[in-house]
Scaffold this active site. Structure first.
Site, PDB file in Angstrom:
ATOM      1  N   SER A   1      -9.955   1.615   2.803  1.00 17.60           N
ATOM      2  CA  SER A   1      -8.783   2.353   2.052  1.00 17.60           C
ATOM      3  C   SER A   1      -8.047   1.649   1.148  1.00 17.60           C
ATOM      4  O   SER A   1      -7.259   1.995   0.117  1.00 17.60           O
ATOM      5  CB  SER A   1      -8.173   3.467   2.890  1.00 17.60           C
ATOM      6  OG  SER A   1      -7.161   2.786   3.645  1.00 17.60           O
TER       7      SER A   1
ATOM      8  N   SER B   1     -10.159  -0.637   7.005  1.00 16.29           N
ATOM      9  CA  SER B   1      -9.449  -0.486   5.969  1.00 16.29           C
ATOM     10  C   SER B   1      -8.680  -1.551   5.211  1.00 16.29           C
ATOM     11  O   SER B   1      -8.321  -1.786   3.898  1.00 16.29           O
ATOM     12  CB  SER B   1      -8.671   0.657   5.693  1.00 16.29           C
ATOM     13  OG  SER B   1      -9.144   1.630   5.692  1.00 16.29           O
TER      14      SER B   1
ATOM     15  N   LYS C   1       0.911  -1.258   0.032  1.00 12.63           N
ATOM     16  CA  LYS C   1       0.030   0.037  -0.191  1.00 12.63           C
ATOM     17  C   LYS C   1       0.883   1.205   0.024  1.00 12.63           C
ATOM     18  O   LYS C   1       1.905   1.183   0.865  1.00 12.63           O
ATOM     19  CB  LYS C   1      -0.710   0.024   1.177  1.00 12.63           C
ATOM     20  CG  LYS C   1      -1.890   1.093   1.457  1.00 12.63           C
ATOM     21  CD  LYS C   1      -2.713   0.942   2.639  1.00 12.63           C
ATOM     22  CE  LYS C   1      -3.976   1.812   2.633  1.00 12.63           C
ATOM     23  NZ  LYS C   1      -4.989   1.683   3.765  1.00 12.63           N
TER      24      LYS C   1
END
Lengths: 93, 481
Positions: free
Chosen positions: B155, B179, B74
């Site tokens: 997210s 997330s 990420k």
């Protein structure tokens, strides 16, 4: 809930909202603050605030010097630099 | 190609494929993908040394635990010499000079980073639509409206989409209010959020420091356990890093349960859910009941307050953490006549709408006159939420819930923030309590979209949590559906 002074809040957050967006954010904030207001229903007078769920797992390290970042490393992402300093407009006359 | 880490390692060991060929295969697929799940892909030249060293270890018969495995990261983890943007304009030119603790551990164990995954800006979002680099498309399609592009959740939406479409074997995500688990659920993969304090936050772009936790998004529970083995370590650089004794999380993951397990199902979570969601819980119950597992209805007293508490605390911490973006030391600077103008212009132009909104909420609830009424109040309610979980864990070993209240929705469909925030209704309470949670794919909706269930465990009981999740995974057999 009192009215939201969006100018004051954005000043506190160091944001300069464009005039046409002030109302948008003010309304959005109003909706959200109204939504979270349900917490007022709960009696928390006897409750201690919880800052950190792992409050019981504290560890202390030995104080040893560890050189991990050089001046050049730290300054390498600076938008503007002068020698070993971050460069900004003049702040004192 | 969707192979488990251990299967890929076998192929590398048996010389059915080389580390370089494996990397090429994933990179070619990632480059041709249309999901926008990577902000940056690393060409083979960037990784050629690691690839060669990894190959050598296989040839010498001593591969490391994740040797040669292509991982997505990420774009919230600082990676040395590799651009790290948090999917924000304000960090769009930032290249860290250091490696985050978690990604360093993954490199130490031989894995190779294929690129940086798209995510919501500063991890603030539940649909990956707030990214400066554009939304990520879910590789899954609604079978009744196959032309619609759907969100992957957020997210960690880029991470979830990339794992689901097979452009990396697994990805590292972060979870503040759901997330990791929510996008895993919407993309039909596994997502684990460890106990707060398990995996160091050092070098992760901070959102809400009392909630942020790193964890893997994977194709299987076993893969999640293998990655957890690498990243779950104490770190002095994170003052909230716990110093408890870690276990081997993959060893014995498929062992038969030797004692009776009791799982609580919160009836208050299931009040208004759709038939699709309810049937996920029913199927899981049916699958596990034959394995020495009993179920019990439990009821939380604090569920209705969880989202409110979260949307005071997380923005408050975010407004404080994001004060560092000032256009002076790193990140994008916008010109101004005075120092103050530089601050104001850099921040105003550098942050997107959702991040601006959350900074404003945070500034409001922390401001003089409102601090006690909102911020301090929410911290007190957070204790009640934690206590509520502890009361339930006095009686049960795990809690089983849906991961999300709905399937993946169309990009652009949910415009008002509050209905977006409600996507995390089942994941936020766990985050506030700091407990570990894992989402595994459990079945398909009537529209043919993946749905997930969440197991929640007690503090630092990831080993047991992964065992029960592995059992449910085997019984539900999602990947064969």
């Amino acid at each position: 809930m009192s009215d939201i002074d969006i100018k004051r809040i954005s000043y506190l957050a160091k944001l300069k909202l464009p005039h046409e967006k002030e109302e948008f954010y003010a309304n959005s904030l109003k909706d959200i603050i109204k939504w979270v207001d349900n917490l007022k229903k709960i009696d928390t007078s006897e409750i201690e605030p919880l800052h950190n769920v792992t409050e019981k797992t504290v560890s202390i390290r030995t104080d040893e010097i560890n050189k991990s970042n050089s001046v050049d490393d730290v300054l390498s992402n600076a938008p503007e630099r002068a020698q070993n300093f971050f460069k900004v407009p003049k702040v004192v006359e | 190609m969707k192979s488990s880490i251990s299967h890929i390692k076998d192929s590398l060991r048996d010389k059915k494929i080389s580390v370089e060929e494996l990397y090429d295969e994933f990179l070619i697929k990632a480059k041709s993908s249309k999901t926008n799940s990577f902000n940056l892909l690393l060409d083979k030249e960037n990784n050629i040394l690691s690839i060669k060293e990894s190959q050598k270890r296989y040839e010498n018969g001593n591969p490391l635990p994740l040797d040669g495995i292509p991982l997505g990261i990420k774009d919230l983890f600082c990676t040395k010499g590799i651009r790290t943007t948090a999917s924000s304009k304000i960090l769009s030119n930032f290249t860290p000079n250091y490696e985050s603790f978690v990604t360093q551990k993954l490199l130490d164990d031989g894995s190779i980073f294929i690129g940086k995954n798209n995510c919501d800006e500063f991890a603030m979002g539940s649909s990956n639509e707030t990214s400066f680099f554009g939304p990520v498309k879910n590789p899954w399609k609604n079978k009744n409206v196959p032309t619609d592009d759907l969100v992957p959740g957020g997210s960690s939406g880029g991470s979830a989409a990339a794992v689901a479409e097979g452009t990396c074997v697994a990805s590292m995500g972060t979870d503040t209010g759901g997330s990791i688990r929510q996008p895993a659920s919407l993309c039909g993969i596994v997502g684990l959020k460890p106990t707060f304090g398990s995996c160091s936050r050092w070098g992760i772009v901070a959102f809400a420091s009392s909630l942020d936790q790193a964890g893997p998004l994977t194709n299987s529970v076993e893969d999640a356990a293998l990655i957890l083995n690498s990243i779950n370590k104490h770190d002095f650089n994170d003052t909230t890093s716990s110093n408890h004794v870690r276990e081997d999380y993959s060893n014995g993951i498929n062992d038969k349960l030797d004692q009776k397990i009791k799982i609580g199902i919160p009836s208050d979570y299931l009040k208004d859910v759709s038939g699709d969601i309810l049937s996920q819980i029913e199927n899981a119950k049916k699958a596990l009941i034959k394995h020495n597992v009993e179920f019990e209805d439990v009821e939380f007293k604090t569920t209705e307050y969880a989202l409110s508490t979260y949307y005071i605390l997380a923005p408050a911490e975010a407004s404080s953490n994001l004060a560092r973006y000032d256009g002076i030391r790193f990140g994008v600077r916008e010109d101004g006549k005075s120092l103050d103008d530089i601050y104001l212009n850099s921040r105003t132009k550098g942050f997107g709408n959702e991040v601006t909104r959350r900074i404003l909420i945070g500034a409001y609830v922390l401001s003089a006159g409102y601090y006690d009424a909102y911020y301090r109040k929410a911290q007190k309610v957070r204790r009640l939420i934690k206590d509520d979980f502890q009361r339930i864990f006095n009686d049960v070993d795990f809690i089983l819930t849906p991961t999300t209240p709905n399937e993946a929705f169309k990009i652009g469909n949910k415009l008002d923030p509050i209905s977006m925030y409600k996507n995390d209704i089942y994941t936020v309470p766990t985050s506030l309590a700091g407990l570990p949670g894992i989402s595994i794919p459990s079945g398909l909706s009537t529209n043919g979209l993946p749905l997930g269930i969440q197991f929640i465990g007690n503090y630092f009981e990831e080993k047991k949590l992964l065992q029960i999740a592995a059992l449910a995974e085997k019984e539900l057999n999602f990947n064969e559906q």
